[in-house]
Enzyme design. Structure first.
Site, PDB file in Angstrom:
ATOM      1  N   ASP A   1       0.878  -1.162   0.000  1.00  0.00           N
ATOM      2  CA  ASP A   1       0.000   0.000   0.000  1.00  0.00           C
ATOM      3  C   ASP A   1       0.928   1.229   0.000  1.00  0.00           C
ATOM      4  O   ASP A   1       2.120   1.107   0.300  1.00  0.00           O
ATOM      5  CB  ASP A   1      -0.879  -0.025   1.263  1.00  0.00           C
ATOM      6  N   LEU A   2       0.383   2.382  -0.330  1.00  0.00           N
ATOM      7  CA  LEU A   2       1.236   3.579  -0.442  1.00  0.00           C
ATOM      8  C   LEU A   2       1.101   4.511   0.773  1.00  0.00           C
ATOM      9  O   LEU A   2       2.018   4.627   1.589  1.00  0.00           O
ATOM     10  CB  LEU A   2       0.857   4.339  -1.726  1.00  0.00           C
ATOM     11  N   ASP A   3      -0.077   5.151   0.878  1.00  0.00           N
ATOM     12  CA  ASP A   3      -0.289   6.161   1.921  1.00  0.00           C
ATOM     13  C   ASP A   3      -0.234   5.514   3.306  1.00  0.00           C
ATOM     14  O   ASP A   3      -1.018   4.617   3.606  1.00  0.00           O
ATOM     15  CB  ASP A   3      -1.666   6.823   1.739  1.00  0.00           C
TER      16      ASP A   3
ATOM     17  N   GLU B   1      -0.016  -3.226   4.753  1.00  0.00           N
ATOM     18  CA  GLU B   1      -1.170  -2.308   4.847  1.00  0.00           C
ATOM     19  C   GLU B   1      -1.236  -1.596   6.187  1.00  0.00           C
ATOM     20  O   GLU B   1      -0.978  -2.198   7.221  1.00  0.00           O
ATOM     21  CB  GLU B   1      -2.462  -3.123   4.689  1.00  0.00           C
ATOM     22  N   ASP B   2      -1.663  -0.310   6.134  1.00  0.00           N
ATOM     23  CA  ASP B   2      -1.865   0.441   7.388  1.00  0.00           C
ATOM     24  C   ASP B   2      -3.352   0.669   7.681  1.00  0.00           C
ATOM     25  O   ASP B   2      -3.672   1.269   8.712  1.00  0.00           O
ATOM     26  CB  ASP B   2      -1.182   1.812   7.324  1.00  0.00           C
TER      27      ASP B   2
ATOM     28  N   LYS C   1      -8.845   5.754   6.138  1.00  0.00           N
ATOM     29  CA  LYS C   1      -7.638   5.190   5.533  1.00  0.00           C
ATOM     30  C   LYS C   1      -8.004   4.073   4.556  1.00  0.00           C
ATOM     31  O   LYS C   1      -8.831   3.218   4.875  1.00  0.00           O
ATOM     32  CB  LYS C   1      -6.711   4.618   6.606  1.00  0.00           C
TER      33      LYS C   1
ATOM     34  N   THR D   1       1.763  10.189   4.055  1.00  0.00           N
ATOM     35  CA  THR D   1       0.705  11.022   3.480  1.00  0.00           C
ATOM     36  C   THR D   1      -0.646  10.804   4.175  1.00  0.00           C
ATOM     37  O   THR D   1      -1.580  11.574   3.917  1.00  0.00           O
ATOM     38  CB  THR D   1       0.541  10.725   1.969  1.00  0.00           C
TER      39      THR D   1
ATOM     40  N   LYS E   1     -10.706  -0.658  -1.797  1.00  0.00           N
ATOM     41  CA  LYS E   1     -10.626  -1.488  -0.601  1.00  0.00           C
ATOM     42  C   LYS E   1     -11.800  -1.152   0.330  1.00  0.00           C
ATOM     43  O   LYS E   1     -12.172   0.018   0.404  1.00  0.00           O
ATOM     44  CB  LYS E   1      -9.301  -1.220   0.133  1.00  0.00           C
TER      45      LYS E   1
ATOM     46  N   SER F   1      -2.726   0.583  -4.404  1.00  0.00           N
ATOM     47  CA  SER F   1      -3.210   1.769  -3.690  1.00  0.00           C
ATOM     48  C   SER F   1      -4.553   2.229  -4.241  1.00  0.00           C
ATOM     49  O   SER F   1      -4.804   2.106  -5.437  1.00  0.00           O
ATOM     50  CB  SER F   1      -2.188   2.904  -3.854  1.00  0.00           C
ATOM     51  N   ALA F   2      -5.380   2.783  -3.367  1.00  0.00           N
ATOM     52  CA  ALA F   2      -6.669   3.351  -3.790  1.00  0.00           C
ATOM     53  C   ALA F   2      -6.500   4.746  -4.380  1.00  0.00           C
ATOM     54  O   ALA F   2      -7.434   5.289  -4.968  1.00  0.00           O
ATOM     55  CB  ALA F   2      -7.607   3.428  -2.584  1.00  0.00           C
TER      56      ALA F   2
HETATM   57  C1  BG6 Z   1      -5.687   5.814   0.075  1.00  0.00           C
HETATM   58  C2  BG6 Z   1      -5.775   6.615   1.345  1.00  0.00           C
HETATM   59  O1  BG6 Z   1      -4.380   5.399  -0.154  1.00  0.00           O
HETATM   60  O2  BG6 Z   1      -6.116   6.603  -1.031  1.00  0.00           O
HETATM   61  C3  BG6 Z   1      -7.190   7.140   1.530  1.00  0.00           C
HETATM   62  O3  BG6 Z   1      -5.430   5.784   2.430  1.00  0.00           O
HETATM   63  C4  BG6 Z   1      -7.609   7.939   0.319  1.00  0.00           C
HETATM   64  O4  BG6 Z   1      -7.239   7.921   2.703  1.00  0.00           O
HETATM   65  C5  BG6 Z   1      -7.456   7.085  -0.945  1.00  0.00           C
HETATM   66  O5  BG6 Z   1      -8.972   8.337   0.450  1.00  0.00           O
HETATM   67  C6  BG6 Z   1      -7.793   7.849  -2.213  1.00  0.00           C
HETATM   68  O6  BG6 Z   1      -6.797   8.809  -2.403  1.00  0.00           O
HETATM   69  P1  BG6 Z   1      -6.829   9.998  -3.451  1.00  0.00           P
HETATM   70  O7  BG6 Z   1      -5.406  10.493  -3.429  1.00  0.00           O
HETATM   71  O8  BG6 Z   1      -7.227   9.407  -4.764  1.00  0.00           O
HETATM   72  O9  BG6 Z   1      -7.829  10.973  -2.948  1.00  0.00           O
HETATM   73 MG    MG Z   2      -2.687   3.254   3.476  1.00  0.00          MG
END
Ligand code: BG6
Ligand code: MG
Length: 220
Positions: free
Chosen positions: A12-14, A172-173, A48, A20, A148, A117-118
């Protein structure tokens, strides 16, 4: 029964590779404040991992606020503006402890690595932190819209790597992300708090706590 060998890793990224998650939260708190309410840590935690529109629905529910589709779209877009303003300060120093060392170790040892990542801002973040070249596949919110806890993001990442999901380890966090990884059939290690990520196989405070040689290639 001995678990299957782990031969690939999906990050996962964020909140796992980059710091972030706090910027997402701060941007949502600003939107809530504009709409005249605040929300607590439990709601913050639930934001998240989930898609931008889902996160907006969650905070609106918490604040007891209903918006027209047009106002909701405008709020989501405003939130993204606040968030991407923060991304302008990102560089390699924004990577979380152990992130760069983990990616480099996996690359040096020939382990396939994907991003799952989402976020629709993932490419920007990979580029500004200088880690884009360390991934064999990138699956983000532009590639997969079913966010997710739907498992699709990890199933597509495993497919792009050409590795069966049961041989992939997910980091994953987010509660929603841990659930997505489990539903995909992957091993899932949590990054964060053990009392939050209760469904993970185990939880580490950050990636520097992982012992990659023992995690990878575990014998069948
Ligand atoms: C996820 C974050 O990686 O991305 C979420 O954990 C966030 O908090 C989601 O809503 C979507 O991100 P973005 O950058 O497309 O708004
Ligand atoms: Mg995350």
């Amino acid at each position: 029964m001995t678990p299957p060998a782990t031969t690939a890793v999906i990050f996962d990224l964020d909140g796992v590779l980059v710091d972030t998650a706090q910027s997402h939260l701060a941007a949502w708190r600003r939107i809530a404040s504009e709409l005249g309410f605040t929300f607590g840590d439990r709601v913050g935690e639930s934001l998240k991992g989930v898609a931008r529109e889902t996160a907006l629905d969650l905070i609106l529910t918490a604040g007891g606020v209903t918006l027209s589709p047009e106002d909701a779209a405008a709020a989501a877009s405003r939130k993204n503006g606040y968030y991407t303003d923060q991304l302008r300060h990102l560089d390699q120093a924004s990577l979380l402890p152990g992130a760069l060392a983990s990616l480099r170790w996996l690359r040096e040892n020939g382990v396939p690595v994907a991003l799952g990542s989402a976020s629709r801002n993932a490419r920007t973040i990979l580029n500004s932190t200088g880690i884009a070249d360390l991934f064999d596949a990138v699956v983000d919110g532009n590639v997969v819209r079913r966010a997710k806890p739907d498992p699709t993001v990890f199933l597509v990442a495993a497919e792009k790597l050409g590795i069966a999901p049961e041989h992939c380890l997910v980091l994953e966090d987010a509660i929603a992300g841990v659930e997505a990884g489990i539903r995909a059939g992957c091993r899932v290690v949590g990054v964060g708090e053990p009392d939050v990520l209760t469904a993970a196989e185990f939880v580490v405070p950050d990636l520097s706590a992982l012992d990659w040689p023992t995690l990878i290639g575990r014998p069948e």
